[in-house]
Design a protein around this motif. Structure first.
Motif, PDB file in Angstrom:
ATOM      1  N   ASP A 278       8.909 -51.115 -32.456  1.00 25.25           N
ATOM      2  CA  ASP A 278       7.516 -51.458 -32.159  1.00 25.25           C
ATOM      3  C   ASP A 278       6.620 -50.373 -32.758  1.00 25.25           C
ATOM      4  O   ASP A 278       6.774 -49.193 -32.445  1.00 25.25           O
ATOM      5  CB  ASP A 278       7.326 -51.532 -30.644  1.00 25.25           C
ATOM      6  N   ARG A 280       3.224 -50.188 -32.521  1.00 21.61           N
ATOM      7  CA  ARG A 280       1.903 -50.081 -31.883  1.00 21.61           C
ATOM      8  C   ARG A 280       1.458 -48.634 -31.738  1.00 21.61           C
ATOM      9  O   ARG A 280       0.276 -48.321 -31.890  1.00 21.61           O
ATOM     10  CB  ARG A 280       1.934 -50.718 -30.493  1.00 21.61           C
ATOM     11  N   SER A 281       2.418 -47.763 -31.418  1.00 20.24           N
ATOM     12  CA  SER A 281       2.069 -46.363 -31.159  1.00 20.24           C
ATOM     13  C   SER A 281       1.677 -45.629 -32.440  1.00 20.24           C
ATOM     14  O   SER A 281       1.137 -44.525 -32.374  1.00 20.24           O
ATOM     15  CB  SER A 281       3.246 -45.646 -30.498  1.00 20.24           C
ATOM     16  N   GLU A 282       1.927 -46.219 -33.605  1.00 23.40           N
ATOM     17  CA  GLU A 282       1.586 -45.580 -34.871  1.00 23.40           C
ATOM     18  C   GLU A 282       0.092 -45.695 -35.191  1.00 23.40           C
ATOM     19  O   GLU A 282      -0.418 -44.975 -36.056  1.00 23.40           O
ATOM     20  CB  GLU A 282       2.389 -46.203 -36.017  1.00 23.40           C
ATOM     21  N   ASN A 284      -4.088 -45.651 -34.627  1.00 23.24           N
ATOM     22  CA  ASN A 284      -5.020 -44.676 -34.071  1.00 23.24           C
ATOM     23  C   ASN A 284      -6.343 -45.374 -33.716  1.00 23.24           C
ATOM     24  O   ASN A 284      -7.125 -45.693 -34.606  1.00 23.24           O
ATOM     25  CB  ASN A 284      -5.269 -43.554 -35.073  1.00 23.24           C
ATOM     26  N   PRO A 286      -3.529 -45.939 -30.376  1.00 26.66           N
ATOM     27  CA  PRO A 286      -2.385 -46.839 -30.198  1.00 26.66           C
ATOM     28  C   PRO A 286      -2.814 -48.168 -29.578  1.00 26.66           C
ATOM     29  O   PRO A 286      -3.801 -48.239 -28.852  1.00 26.66           O
ATOM     30  CB  PRO A 286      -1.465 -46.051 -29.254  1.00 26.66           C
ATOM     31  N   SER A 288      -2.115 -51.409 -27.117  1.00 25.81           N
ATOM     32  CA  SER A 288      -1.407 -51.718 -25.872  1.00 25.81           C
ATOM     33  C   SER A 288      -0.423 -52.858 -26.075  1.00 25.81           C
ATOM     34  O   SER A 288      -0.648 -53.777 -26.862  1.00 25.81           O
ATOM     35  CB  SER A 288      -2.416 -52.095 -24.788  1.00 25.81           C
ATOM     36  N   ARG A 326      12.166 -41.574 -37.402  1.00 27.07           N
ATOM     37  CA  ARG A 326      10.866 -41.219 -36.818  1.00 27.07           C
ATOM     38  C   ARG A 326      10.160 -40.164 -37.664  1.00 27.07           C
ATOM     39  O   ARG A 326       8.947 -40.260 -37.917  1.00 27.07           O
ATOM     40  CB  ARG A 326      11.049 -40.711 -35.384  1.00 27.07           C
TER      41      ARG A 326
END
Length: 433
Positions: A278, A280-282, A284, A286, A288, A326
């Motif tokens: 996933d 999504r956290s990449e 800016n 992130p 939800s 990562r």
């Protein structure tokens, strides 16, 4: 407000015909997400909740349209109400549903309710082009929150239905991943492939299916490995004791189990574990998981596995591979790099079949259910013709579930049954130790 936008290159892969994302046949793929419960659900409340979910998430009420010049769009339809099909049925009917082609012309989101005595099974069907596994589970959690609220007379508030269609994940990633990063990663992939001999290439399972998927139980198969709360706790503790994540632990056990069906029967063989990731956290800031959008990418971890390998040793190799992925930002780069492949050699690298794929949704809170409804299990399913064998993993509350999923046109039930048994034996050995 955005009521229509063009499909992105990534989305066109999912809305195309015979199109693939890497080794995954993405065209028209559905995501089935649902719960089985003891107790009968109130159908009118269910219909109301489905309407609310579609009103809350603009992609759920969108439809694909094609302009006169051939440009394809997603268009929001604020009048859309998801269909709820109701029928009697249990496991056989569920397998029939997940094996049935879906018609997306009337909408990209609908639901089924299967009734089997005192058990109800609610299944949400979503086009994979607009949702991934994480957002599908978030949607299922919202369904139960809203259902319970209605059943207890405390209905949740509803936001304004006139919402913008969210941008595609590849458009958003282009804001945080540079062209130079993508080009450099592609060069690295090509350079690695140039030094790889046939003997060092990752092995895949022997194709021993019937070739056409004419299995009486359905072409797309599913075996559940369901751990109770004590077994889940023991597995989590074992991972922690070895300094591993549960995902790496499962990856090590899976590669050892799949190695058991590879030839030659002795010695070390190169294998590859594909991991859904996933991204999504990449972004800016992130994004939800509650935003319904397909944000799934993938990374791969390589290992040399002997016939008598210790799953913990291989799990540490998986963990090292994930750390490297990562560090190199492999997951966000992959989605953009896959759109820039122009030569056959690189295309073949992207299309190579991993030994096994793992989609780990992670740990999720238990659902809220009203009095008279007891949760039994959740399940999620997304398969396409020719897809590599896959493990889908999720933990709801305190119980971990592993689904072994495969296409019987390529892999026989006999072969996959042996792998499942070897996988269970590996997990039991880890927990016992």
């Amino acid at each position: 407000m955005t009521a229509q936008r063009a499909l992105s290159p990534l989305e066109l892969t999912y809305f195309g015909t015979e199109t693939r994302l890497g080794s995954v046949p993405a065209a028209g793929m559905p995501v089935f997400i649902g719960s089985t419960v003891h107790g009968l659900l109130d159908i009118e409340i269910l219909r109301r909740v489905l309407d609310e979910l579609a009103a809350q998430h603009p992609l759920l009420r969108s439809k694909p349209v094609t302009d006169a010049d051939g440009t394809r769009y997603l268009r929001r339809d604020d009048a859309y109400r998801p269909r709820l099909d109701i029928a009697d049925g249990g496991e056989a009917e569920y397998l029939n549903l997940v094996n049935r082609p879906q018609d997306w012309r009337d909408g990209l989101f609908h639901a089924h309710l299967l009734r089997d005595g005192d058990r109800d099974r609610i299944i949400l069907v979503i086009h994979h082009g607009i949702a991934d596994g994480r957002s599908a589970f978030a949607l299922l959690a919202q369904l139960w929150q809203r259902y319970t609220a209605h059943a207890t007379g405390t209905a949740l508030s509803q936001s304004d239905s006139d919402q913008e269609l969210p941008e595609s994940i590849d458009a958003r990633l282009a804001e945080v991943v540079s062209d130079a990063e993508v080009a450099g990663w592609l060069d690295q992939i090509r350079a690695g492939a140039a030094t790889m001999s046939p003997e060092s290439a990752p092995r895949s399972l022997p194709i021993d299916g019937d070739g056409i998927g004419d299995d009486p139980l359905g072409r797309f198969a599913l075996q559940r490995i369901e751990l109770d709360t004590n077994e889940t706790r023991d597995l989590i503790a074992a991972a922690g004791a070895h300094g591993l994540s549960v995902n790496s632990l499962l990856g090590g056990a899976a590669l050892v189990a799949f190695r058991s069906q590879l030839e030659p029967a002795t010695g070390k063989l190169p294998v590859l574990c594909g991991h859904a990731a996933d991204v999504r956290s990449e972004l800016n800031p992130p994004l939800s998981a509650h935003t319904i959008l397909n944000c799934a990418s993938g990374v791969g971890t390589f290992a040399l596995v002997a016939d008598n390998a210790d799953p913990i040793d291989i799990a540490h190799e998986v963990a090292a591979g994930m750390a490297t992925a990562r560090e190199q930002r492999e997951a966000p780069i992959f989605l953009l790099a896959s759109q820039r492949v122009q030569d056959e050699t690189t295309a073949a690298i992207f299309a190579a079949t991993p030994t096994v794929a793992i989609s780990n949704i992670g740990r999720l809170p238990a659902h809220s259910t009203p009095e008279g409804i007891r949760h039994i299990r959740d399940e999620i399913y997304a398969m396409g013709p020719g897809m590599p064998p896959k493990l889908t993993v999720f933990t709801v509350g305190e119980r971990l579930t592993i689904q072994v999923e495969y296409d019987t046109a390529r892999y026989s039930r006999a072969q996959m049954g042996k792998i499942s048994s070897a996988f269970i034996d590996a997990l039991q050995g880890i927990s016992a130790a």
